[in-house]
Structures are given as C-alpha cells and as structure tokens.
Design a protein around this motif. Structure first.
Motif, mmCIF file in Angstrom:
data_model
loop_
_atom_site.group_PDB
_atom_site.id
_atom_site.type_symbol
_atom_site.label_atom_id
_atom_site.label_comp_id
_atom_site.label_asym_id
_atom_site.label_seq_id
_atom_site.Cartn_x
_atom_site.Cartn_y
_atom_site.Cartn_z
ATOM 1 N N UNK A 63 49.866 -6.339 70.130
ATOM 2 C CA UNK A 63 49.958 -7.204 71.302
ATOM 3 C C UNK A 63 48.705 -8.052 71.480
ATOM 4 N N UNK A 64 47.550 -7.406 71.532
ATOM 5 C CA UNK A 64 46.324 -8.151 71.838
ATOM 6 C C UNK A 64 46.027 -9.223 70.797
ATOM 7 N N UNK A 65 46.224 -8.920 69.522
ATOM 8 C CA UNK A 65 45.931 -9.932 68.499
ATOM 9 C C UNK A 65 46.905 -11.101 68.605
ATOM 10 N N UNK A 66 48.135 -10.843 69.009
ATOM 11 C CA UNK A 66 49.101 -11.923 69.187
ATOM 12 C C UNK A 66 48.697 -12.819 70.360
ATOM 13 N N UNK A 67 48.244 -12.206 71.444
ATOM 14 C CA UNK A 67 47.794 -12.987 72.598
ATOM 15 C C UNK A 67 46.554 -13.806 72.260
ATOM 16 N N UNK A 68 45.623 -13.189 71.527
ATOM 17 C CA UNK A 68 44.446 -13.952 71.104
ATOM 18 C C UNK A 68 44.844 -15.105 70.195
ATOM 19 N N UNK A 69 45.865 -14.892 69.347
ATOM 20 C CA UNK A 69 46.346 -15.970 68.483
ATOM 21 C C UNK A 69 46.945 -17.119 69.272
ATOM 22 N N UNK A 70 47.703 -16.804 70.308
ATOM 23 C CA UNK A 70 48.277 -17.859 71.160
ATOM 24 C C UNK A 70 47.159 -18.662 71.808
ATOM 25 N N UNK B 129 45.334 -20.811 69.204
ATOM 26 C CA UNK B 129 46.111 -21.967 68.749
ATOM 27 C C UNK B 129 46.223 -23.054 69.808
ATOM 28 N N UNK B 130 45.970 -22.690 71.068
ATOM 29 C CA UNK B 130 46.065 -23.656 72.172
ATOM 30 C C UNK B 130 44.734 -23.703 72.912
ATOM 31 N N UNK B 131 43.674 -24.023 72.198
ATOM 32 C CA UNK B 131 42.325 -23.981 72.770
ATOM 33 C C UNK B 131 42.080 -25.010 73.854
ATOM 34 N N UNK B 132 42.826 -26.104 73.892
ATOM 35 C CA UNK B 132 42.564 -27.160 74.855
ATOM 36 C C UNK B 132 43.165 -26.928 76.223
ATOM 37 N N UNK B 133 43.833 -25.814 76.428
ATOM 38 C CA UNK B 133 44.473 -25.555 77.718
ATOM 39 C C UNK B 133 43.440 -25.237 78.791
ATOM 40 N N UNK B 134 43.777 -25.609 80.008
ATOM 41 C CA UNK B 134 42.940 -25.224 81.139
ATOM 42 C C UNK B 134 43.110 -23.729 81.394
ATOM 43 N N UNK B 135 42.262 -23.180 82.222
ATOM 44 C CA UNK B 135 42.337 -21.742 82.506
ATOM 45 C C UNK B 135 43.684 -21.356 83.102
ATOM 46 N N UNK B 136 44.188 -22.176 84.005
ATOM 47 C CA UNK B 136 45.483 -21.884 84.638
ATOM 48 C C UNK B 136 46.590 -21.889 83.595
ATOM 49 N N UNK B 137 46.571 -22.881 82.719
ATOM 50 C CA UNK B 137 47.617 -22.960 81.700
ATOM 51 C C UNK B 137 47.469 -21.854 80.655
ATOM 52 N N UNK B 138 46.240 -21.389 80.405
ATOM 53 C CA UNK B 138 46.043 -20.262 79.484
ATOM 54 C C UNK B 138 46.658 -18.992 80.071
ATOM 55 N N UNK C 182 51.311 -15.160 80.265
ATOM 56 C CA UNK C 182 52.465 -14.647 81.004
ATOM 57 C C UNK C 182 53.757 -14.979 80.256
ATOM 58 N N UNK C 183 53.868 -16.213 79.779
ATOM 59 C CA UNK C 183 55.096 -16.622 79.104
ATOM 60 C C UNK C 183 55.282 -15.835 77.815
ATOM 61 N N UNK C 184 54.201 -15.603 77.052
ATOM 62 C CA UNK C 184 54.320 -14.824 75.825
ATOM 63 C C UNK C 184 54.794 -13.408 76.151
ATOM 64 N N UNK C 185 54.236 -12.821 77.198
ATOM 65 C CA UNK C 185 54.652 -11.462 77.585
ATOM 66 C C UNK C 185 56.113 -11.434 78.009
ATOM 67 N N UNK C 186 56.552 -12.444 78.781
ATOM 68 C CA UNK C 186 57.952 -12.497 79.180
ATOM 69 C C UNK C 186 58.854 -12.710 77.970
ATOM 70 N N UNK C 187 58.434 -13.560 77.043
ATOM 71 C CA UNK C 187 59.269 -13.872 75.887
ATOM 72 C C UNK C 187 59.406 -12.691 74.936
ATOM 73 N N UNK C 188 58.406 -11.825 74.883
ATOM 74 C CA UNK C 188 58.432 -10.695 73.952
ATOM 75 C C UNK C 188 58.695 -9.358 74.633
ATOM 76 N N UNK C 189 59.149 -9.392 75.868
ATOM 77 C CA UNK C 189 59.380 -8.141 76.590
ATOM 78 C C UNK C 189 60.737 -7.525 76.297
#
Length: 144
Positions: free
Chosen positions: A54-61, A64-73, A78-85
């Motif tokens: 789990x943690x390595x997948x979240x770090x990968x997301x 891969x999306x380094x330009x996101x603001x803190x809110x969007x990160x 949250x979206x990754x957790x919902x999508x893989x739940x």
C-alpha cells in the motif's frame, strides 16, 4: 596503535560482521530461507506487507504527480484508497463521501497547529519528538 594497544583499522566493520554472524548462527536472521519453514509454501522476505503493498503504491502516485497542490495530493491519496478498496459503490457514490477542500483545509489547520503548554514545551502527543526516539546516552536502550 591506540594508547599502546593494537587496534583494528575498521572496527565498526568488524563489529557489524560479528553482529550479523551471531544473528545468523542464532537462527534469527534470514529465517525465511529455512527450508523447514517453507514446506507449506514460499514465505515472504518481510512481515511488513503494507510497505510493499500500500505505502509504496501511494508514494508512487504522489511521485508521479509531483506538481499537485497539497489539497489535490490529499485527494489523490483518498481517491487511490477508494479505487483500491474493493468497494462496490459507484464513482458518484464514492465522490459523495470524499472530503471537500474546506474539510482538508480544516484538517491541515487543526493538525498543523502546535499547541503548547504554559512553560512553552510541546503538548504530549502532538507530534513525534526527537528525544523520544533517540537516546542521548552512549549505551543502547536494549542493554538496560
């Protein structure tokens, strides 16, 4: 020569080798390689499945999306957790339960605030304190 005594050039390396050697001979290191334990099937090389799963997948997301603001990160996590739940709800139903920008801003303000005591010290449990995790004395805590 140190103080008239012979001293090894690479003392720390010798200590590390001795430590690893004693752990292997005691049977407490590399136990997953023991063929008697693997009769029922292959054993994982680690017992911490959340780090590789789990943690390595979240770090990968987030990587891969380094330009996101803190809110969007936060929303991406949250979206990754919902999508893989494995939840059978639709995307619309999942989005209804996602935190809003105001919710995330509120949580940031609550958890980034640093409550302090009257004497100026940190409150108990507000964050990790270096001294709680590291000992100042030269002797390791496990020798006590």
């Amino acid at each position: 020569m140190v103080d008239g005594r012979r001293a090894c050039t690479h003392e720390r390396l010798r200590r590390a080798r001795s430590s690893l050697s004693s752990l292997v001979s005691a049977g407490t290191l590399f136990t997953y390689l023991d063929p008697a334990l693997a009769k029922a099937g292959p054993l994982p090389s680690t017992n911490n499945m959340i780090e590789g799963g789990v943690n390595s997948q979240l770090r990968g997301v987030l990587r891969n999306h380094r330009g996101l603001t803190s809110v969007k990160r936060v929303k991406a996590v949250f979206w990754w957790c919902h999508a893989h739940s494995g939840d059978a709800r639709t995307a619309r139903e999942k989005l209804a339960t996602m935190p809003t920008d105001a919710d995330i801003d509120f949580l940031f303000s609550v958890y980034s605030a640093s409550p302090s005591r009257e004497d100026g010290g940190p409150e108990w449990g507000d964050r990790a304190v270096w001294e709680d995790l590291h000992h100042r004395d030269p002797y390791p805590f496990w020798l006590d």
